[in-house]
Design an enzyme around this catalytic site. Structure first.
Site, PDB file in Angstrom:
ATOM      1  N   ASP A  14      -4.789 -25.996  49.699  1.00  0.00           N
ATOM      2  CA  ASP A  14      -3.820 -25.473  50.502  1.00  0.00           C
ATOM      3  C   ASP A  14      -4.122 -23.941  50.766  1.00  0.00           C
ATOM      4  O   ASP A  14      -3.038 -23.195  51.054  1.00  0.00           O
ATOM      5  CB  ASP A  14      -2.381 -25.651  49.706  1.00  0.00           C
ATOM      6  CG  ASP A  14      -2.502 -25.090  48.193  1.00  0.00           C
ATOM      7  OD1 ASP A  14      -3.619 -24.910  47.696  1.00  0.00           O
ATOM      8  OD2 ASP A  14      -1.546 -24.775  47.585  1.00  0.00           O
ATOM      9  N   SER A  66      -2.537 -28.750  46.224  1.00  0.00           N
ATOM     10  CA  SER A  66      -3.353 -27.865  46.182  1.00  0.00           C
ATOM     11  C   SER A  66      -5.067 -28.465  46.025  1.00  0.00           C
ATOM     12  O   SER A  66      -5.393 -29.143  47.161  1.00  0.00           O
ATOM     13  CB  SER A  66      -3.182 -27.003  44.910  1.00  0.00           C
ATOM     14  OG  SER A  66      -4.127 -25.936  44.885  1.00  0.00           O
TER      15      SER A  66
HETATM   16  P1  NG1 Z   1      -4.067 -26.045  34.332  1.00  0.00           P
HETATM   17  O1  NG1 Z   1      -4.028 -27.506  34.832  1.00  0.00           O
HETATM   18  O2  NG1 Z   1      -3.016 -25.681  33.653  1.00  0.00           O
HETATM   19  O3  NG1 Z   1      -5.382 -25.688  33.724  1.00  0.00           O
HETATM   20  C1  NG1 Z   1      -4.558 -25.019  36.856  1.00  0.00           C
HETATM   21  C2  NG1 Z   1      -5.691 -23.980  36.908  1.00  0.00           C
HETATM   22  C3  NG1 Z   1      -4.848 -22.707  36.872  1.00  0.00           C
HETATM   23  C4  NG1 Z   1      -3.831 -22.504  37.854  1.00  0.00           C
HETATM   24  C5  NG1 Z   1      -2.991 -23.824  38.094  1.00  0.00           C
HETATM   25  C6  NG1 Z   1      -2.326 -24.075  39.227  1.00  0.00           C
HETATM   26  C7  NG1 Z   1      -7.951 -23.602  35.642  1.00  0.00           C
HETATM   27  C8  NG1 Z   1      -8.599 -23.809  34.478  1.00  0.00           C
HETATM   28  N1  NG1 Z   1      -6.606 -23.700  35.739  1.00  0.00           N
HETATM   29  O4  NG1 Z   1      -4.025 -24.996  35.797  1.00  0.00           O
HETATM   30  O5  NG1 Z   1      -5.623 -21.581  36.730  1.00  0.00           O
HETATM   31  O6  NG1 Z   1      -4.543 -22.365  39.147  1.00  0.00           O
HETATM   32  O7  NG1 Z   1      -3.921 -25.156  38.050  1.00  0.00           O
HETATM   33  O8  NG1 Z   1      -2.904 -24.528  40.292  1.00  0.00           O
HETATM   34  O9  NG1 Z   1      -8.258 -23.419  36.843  1.00  0.00           O
HETATM   35 ZN    ZN Z   2      -4.230 -24.028  45.872  1.00  0.00          ZN
END
Ligand code: NG1
Ligand code: ZN
EC number: 5.4.2.3
Length: 551
Positions: free
Chosen positions: A287, A69
């Site tokens: 992505d 991503s």
């Molecule tokens: P984490 O790393 O759990 O904060 C991040 C994003 C989520 C979600 C996931 C999946 C923030 C603060 N957190 O999660 O919203 O998109 O990645 O890609 O943006």
């Molecule tokens: Zn993504």
């Protein structure tokens, strides 16, 4: 079909994909995600798990996406997609973690046999999988390890090539609904672009063409998809594709893309000489499942329109259409957010419709949105979509409008159900959705932005020895562990006007995230820094890397 695992074949192939002894893998909110160079054994094992999951679900097709991503180019990852195009069922996240950590081939076979027993998997069932990857340099080798996993299980696997994450989710849903009354579309890239652009063209028919839209493709797979989308759109919407260097080493997500814009709250430097004042622009992530809009005002100041602003724009538009259609008694619209939603957006939305706050992670948002007739869910970072329940789709199909205005509104709602990806957040689909609303409302970026004024906010991360020491409650808005830390955060927050801050462990990176907002920019930054300092001291990190300042 045999009814036991082909252990000789698994053994032979597994020995070619040994697990590194010093790494513990975890299937997190977005699957496995870490340095691409460490993931070979994980990909092989995910191939096996995907096949087992398909067998468990009577041979229905499972998706596998190889991507990290918005994360740096050297990272990679892999996640499984369930038959309806949605995130993997939670129990299997645990199975995946266990299997990925089996230290040896013998331990792997033992863990697989135990999963077959406990999950009651009938091994005589067929296994069907569709898989794809993004543009990362580590992708081809990882996909070949994945293919060995399919081979070890004698699974029928279709390689969908290099596509966006939402396109892979779309394929999974199309394949599994083919020939049924719930048929979702043609399981090809052409089918996807046709579906999106046909509905888009219906929705903007008769409207004045919008000025060109600048699209920052993050030097990722969105560049390929953006080009195809643009060709299908023709004159209806001109896209100016930027950051399309998908083979340039180090370019992916580097000083560009949705995460860069959201976190730094800045224009990507590569767009400085491209974007004209007033012109609309948006960034995709690596992505293409996240979307952030922005523009420069007349004085050249940067303004960002994030996932919260998209939710507000889209929810209001759908509510209006439902009302004009005369369906407001039957179709209720609700919004789902996470704690990262800007406080001003939550206030704005709560004054207009039901709003629910859930923990971070698409599966939480998606499931909560399914409980509404029309569920609008967006994370502030730009990941989101709008779900229409099956009864709502039936209502729209059967409704007999009594005026031309009602009939037009129902047609628009039906077209929206086609335009909006029903499986997962989709930057390209969301971009067209935003363009539809802007075109219907004749809104510029500035008018859209004025729906409400964002509270200044800051997101920070702190590296700690063990992020699992941080535990939360109340949709991640409060810490229960380490004990006493929440009280100290509360005490700090109370000193800032309009202050709000929370701390949670990331599900995708080995860090603890800190969010803060306050009435003034300097205060939001200061609060974030001080809370990060508290976390740092609590977790006992290295003093030389103690957070000092942001920006
Ligand atoms: P984490 O790393 O759990 O904060 C991040 C994003 C989520 C979600 C996931 C999946 C923030 C603060 N957190 O999660 O919203 O998109 O990645 O890609 O943006
Ligand atoms: Zn993504």
């Amino acid at each position: 079909m045999t009814s036991s695992l082909s252990t000789d074949l698994i053994r032979l192939l597994s020995d070619q994909h040994p697990k590194p002894s010093n790494i513990h893998f975890q299937y997190g909110t977005a699957g496995f995600r870490t340095l691409g160079s460490t993931l070979d054994s994980v990909l092989f094992r995910v191939g096996i798990i995907a096949a087992l999951r398909s067998k468990k679900l009577d041979g229905r097709t499972i998706g596998v996406m190889v991507t990290a991503s918005h994360n740096p180019e050297e990272d990679n990852g892999v996640k499984l997609v369930d038959p309806r195009g949605e995130m993997l069922e939670a129990a299997w996240e645990g199975h995946s973690t266990t299997i990925s950590n089996a230290p040896t081939t013998d331990a792997l076979i033992e863990a697989l046999e135990s999963l077959v027993q406990t999950a009651k998997i009938d091994l005589s069932k067929p296994a069907n999988v569709v898989y794809a990857r993004d543009t990362r340099p580590s992708g081809p080798a990882l996909v070949s390890a994945l293919a060995d996993g399919f081979k070890a299980m004698n699974a029928t696997a279709r390689n969908a090539g290099v596509v966006t994450t939402p396109i892979l989710h779309y394929f999974v849903k199309c394949v599994n609904t083919k020939g049924t009354k719930y048929s979702y579309g043609d399981d090809s890239e052409e089918g996807y672009y046709q579906k999106l652009t046909t509905s888009y063209k219906k929705l903007v028919a008769g409207k004045a063409a919008q000025p060109a839209l600048v699209v920052d493709c993050a030097n990722g797979v969105g560049a390929l998809a953006g080009k195809q989308l643009s060709e299908h759109l023709g004159d209806t919407l001109q896209l100016v594709l930027e950051n399309t260097s998908i083979t340039k080493p180090g370019a992916l997500n580097n000083a560009c893309g949705a995460d860069y814009v959201k976190v730094s709250q800045k224009l990507p430097p590569s767009l400085v000489n491209v974007l004209k004042p007033g012109q609309r622009a948006c960034s995709l992530d690596g992505d293409a499942d996240r979307l952030i809009y922005f523009y420069l005002d007349d004085r050249g100041a940067f303004h960002m329109l994030d996932g919260d602003k998209i939710a507000a724009l889209v929810a209001a538009f759908i509510i209006e259409l439902v009302k004009v259609a005369g369906l407001d008694d039957q179709i209720k619209v609700g919004v789902v957010q996470t704690a990262y939603a800007n406080g001003a957006s939550t206030k704005y939305l709560q004054e207009r419709l039901p709003v629910k706050c859930v923990p971070t992670g698409v599966k939480h948002l998606h499931h909560a949105a399914e409980r509404y007739n029309v569920g609008v869910y967006f994370e502030a970072n730009g990941h989101g979509t709008v779900l229409f329940s099956q009864p709502t789709l039936d209502t729209l199909a059967e409704y007999q409008p009594s005026t031309p205005a009602q009939s037009r509104a129902v047609e628009h709602l039906v077209s929206l159900t086609e335009l909006i990806n029903q499986t997962v957040g989709d930057a390209l689909s969301d971009m067209l959705l935003v363009e539809v609303v802007l075109s219907h409302k004749s809104y510029s970026g500035e008018e859209w932005n004025s729906l409400y004024v964002d509270l200044p906010n800051r997101l920070a991360k702190v590296s700690v020895p063990d992020r699992n020491a941080f535990k939360t409650e109340d949709a991640e808005r409060r810490l229960v562990s380490p004990p006493g830390l929440q009280a100290r955060i509360d005490e700090l927050v109370n000193r800032y006007q309009g202050g709000r801050s929370f701390v949670r462990p990331s599900g995708t990176e080995d860090v603890v995230r800190v969010y803060a907002e306050a009435a003034l920019r300097t205060q939001a930054d200061e609060l974030a820094m001080r809370v990060a300092g508290l976390v740092y001291d609590e977790a006992g990190g290295d003093p030389s890397s103690r957070p000092k300042e942001f920006l």
